[in-house]
Write a protein that holds these residues in place. Structure first.
Motif, mmCIF file in Angstrom:
data_model
loop_
_atom_site.group_PDB
_atom_site.id
_atom_site.type_symbol
_atom_site.label_atom_id
_atom_site.label_comp_id
_atom_site.label_asym_id
_atom_site.label_seq_id
_atom_site.Cartn_x
_atom_site.Cartn_y
_atom_site.Cartn_z
ATOM 1 N N THR A 131 0.845 -1.202 0.000
ATOM 2 C CA THR A 131 0.000 0.000 0.000
ATOM 3 C C THR A 131 0.873 1.242 0.000
ATOM 4 O OG1 THR A 131 -1.724 -1.154 1.234
ATOM 5 C CG2 THR A 131 -1.806 1.253 1.204
ATOM 6 N N THR A 132 0.559 2.168 -0.889
ATOM 7 C CA THR A 132 1.294 3.421 -0.970
ATOM 8 C C THR A 132 0.324 4.590 -0.942
ATOM 9 O OG1 THR A 132 1.281 3.348 -3.388
ATOM 10 C CG2 THR A 132 3.208 2.428 -2.276
ATOM 11 N N ASN A 133 0.842 5.744 -0.608
ATOM 12 C CA ASN A 133 0.035 6.955 -0.527
ATOM 13 C C ASN A 133 0.910 8.128 -0.949
ATOM 14 O OD1 ASN A 133 -2.075 8.674 0.020
ATOM 15 N ND2 ASN A 133 -1.703 8.762 2.217
ATOM 16 N N TYR A 134 0.323 9.064 -1.684
ATOM 17 C CA TYR A 134 1.087 10.193 -2.204
ATOM 18 C C TYR A 134 0.352 11.494 -1.966
ATOM 19 C CZ TYR A 134 3.596 6.565 -4.771
ATOM 20 O OH TYR A 134 4.333 5.452 -5.108
ATOM 21 N N ALA A 135 1.124 12.545 -1.766
ATOM 22 C CA ALA A 135 0.549 13.886 -1.774
ATOM 23 C C ALA A 135 0.116 14.206 -3.197
ATOM 24 C CB ALA A 135 1.587 14.893 -1.297
ATOM 25 N N ASP A 136 -0.919 15.006 -3.312
ATOM 26 C CA ASP A 136 -1.421 15.364 -4.641
ATOM 27 C C ASP A 136 -0.336 16.031 -5.486
ATOM 28 O OD1 ASP A 136 -4.786 16.279 -3.553
ATOM 29 O OD2 ASP A 136 -3.899 14.338 -4.067
ATOM 30 N N SER A 137 0.555 16.758 -4.832
ATOM 31 C CA SER A 137 1.571 17.515 -5.558
ATOM 32 C C SER A 137 2.601 16.624 -6.237
ATOM 33 C CB SER A 137 2.283 18.478 -4.611
ATOM 34 O OG SER A 137 2.860 17.774 -3.535
#
Length: 122
Positions: free
Chosen positions: A56-62
């Motif tokens: 599972t990964t997560n990123y800032a919109d930027s």
């Protein structure tokens, strides 16, 4: 636990860099890892995070669509592949570790690397 971040440098807009964060001294299972960044005069902000298993990964919109976080648990290393770098990506990048699932909140992380400077400039 110690975290050693590396891979920063000077790159032109549109270029790529890969950051690494090597973990040492841990006893037991690993935890969630995050990359944060702090630009001059700004607060530290979340960039990307990955779960202990790497599934599972997560990123800032930027950074979404440009950055990719991954990990090799056999090497106790987390990576941040940064493509399409922009001027506003210039910052000191920090890796951080917390037990359990990662978070976008820097205050929840227990261990921090020393930071590696990424400068995007023409």
């Amino acid at each position: 636990v110690q975290l050693q971040a590396s891979g920063g440098g000077l790159v032109q807009p549109g270029g790529s860099l890969r950051l690494s964060c090597a973990e040492s001294g841990r006893i037991g299972t690993t935890g969630g890892m995050g990359w944060f960044r702090q630009a001059p005069g700004k607060d530290r902000e979340f960039a990307a995070a990955i779960s202990p298993s790497g599934t599972t990964t997560n990123y800032a919109d930027s950074v979404k669509g440009r950055f990719t976080i991954s990990r090799d648990n056999a090497k106790n290393t987390v990576y941040l592949q940064m493509n399409g770098l922009r001027l506003d990506d210039t910052a000191v990048y920090y890796c951080a570790l917390k037990s359990g699932f990662p978070s976008t909140s820097h205050s929840l992380y227990h261990y921090w690397g020393q930071g590696t400077l990424v400068t995007v400039s023409s």
